[in-house]
Design an enzyme around this catalytic site. Sequence first.
Site, mmCIF file in Angstrom:
data_model
loop_
_atom_site.group_PDB
_atom_site.id
_atom_site.type_symbol
_atom_site.label_atom_id
_atom_site.label_comp_id
_atom_site.label_asym_id
_atom_site.label_seq_id
_atom_site.Cartn_x
_atom_site.Cartn_y
_atom_site.Cartn_z
ATOM 1 N N MET A 39 -2.041 5.208 -9.578
ATOM 2 C CA MET A 39 -1.599 3.972 -10.239
ATOM 3 C C MET A 39 -2.616 2.868 -9.974
ATOM 4 O O MET A 39 -2.308 1.674 -10.067
ATOM 5 C CB MET A 39 -0.212 3.564 -9.753
ATOM 6 N N HIS A 46 -7.138 7.256 -1.679
ATOM 7 C CA HIS A 46 -7.439 7.810 -3.008
ATOM 8 C C HIS A 46 -8.850 8.404 -3.023
ATOM 9 O O HIS A 46 -9.080 9.469 -3.611
ATOM 10 C CB HIS A 46 -7.362 6.725 -4.079
ATOM 11 N N SER A 196 -1.916 2.483 2.054
ATOM 12 C CA SER A 196 -1.036 2.382 0.895
ATOM 13 C C SER A 196 -1.464 1.179 0.071
ATOM 14 O O SER A 196 -1.860 0.144 0.634
ATOM 15 C CB SER A 196 0.419 2.195 1.349
ATOM 16 N N SER A 197 -1.357 1.308 -1.243
ATOM 17 C CA SER A 197 -1.690 0.158 -2.104
ATOM 18 C C SER A 197 -0.763 -1.009 -1.819
ATOM 19 O O SER A 197 -1.096 -2.156 -2.123
ATOM 20 C CB SER A 197 -1.573 0.560 -3.574
#
Length: 296
Positions: A39, A46, A196-197
């Site tokens: 996302m 990532h 985490s984003s």
Amino acid sequence: MSGATVAVVIATVPSAVELRAMLDAERRTGRTVGFVPTMGALHAGHASLVRAASAADVVVVSVFVNPLQFAPSEDLAAYPRSLDADVAVAAESGASIVFAPDEQEMYPGGRDSVLTTVAVPALAATMEGASRPTHFAGVCTVVAKLLNVVGPCTAYFGEKDFQQLAVIRRMVADLSFPVEVIGCPTLREPDGLALSSRNVYLSAEERAVAPVLQRALRAGAEAVAGGQRGADEVRSLMASIIEAAPLGALDYVEVADPTSLEALSVLTGPCRLFGAVRFGRTRLIDNVAAVPGGVR
Ligand code: PAF
């Protein structure tokens, strides 16, 4: 020569038809496809997925903030969006194509027009699914659509979202997608906080205490390794550590089978410890593996 590696993303593709044609052409020449759905707001976690996917000849990263997996009360509007930076991270990590569709491309007619959804209720009802009842159907639906566009590939997902990984593995198996699903280990900050984003939402004070979630899970895993066989005792231990810390509101802790995700009572084999904690408007999740002492 500086020695710096300059990565080149060969294409940022907004169109599903175009992406499918590109990948079909690659596969016709015998090249393999690695796929990392995201996302956006790409971070080192990532990047590690993209590097793992680089075992394939062509690596595709999708960037799409999927409205279907957010409840109306959740952070869809505020979710961090940074496509230019994402393309740079994807390229540096080995991606050759970034698929960045808009909502119209993924849901022609809009998100409210979607009549077909994919769900795996037996794995999606507990933990994240209990707190976010529509979440996994939104995830499965978009991942099914993305896999249909990308086609035969190896797809990489982070173990940070362990329940999501289990749900997607099951969906891929049950619906016979021509896809191999690979789970990759969670990357952590030096103090243990899982990348985490959503970590960007934390205030300085919340960021300082947030590693308590990982500490609680680790303490649970150590208790299991040390001979604790009672899952309730492990849950209580983990909950007490989180509740003793300031600022965090415990959502859940769980001790579950790593494949079926069923809550366990007596620990006789490898299990997974899960937790979710709210810090202000930020909800963090994490999980670790645990093996009872003496069990291989
Ligand atoms: O894990 C995520 O970032 C998302 O849930 C996913 C798998 C890309 C689906 O939108």
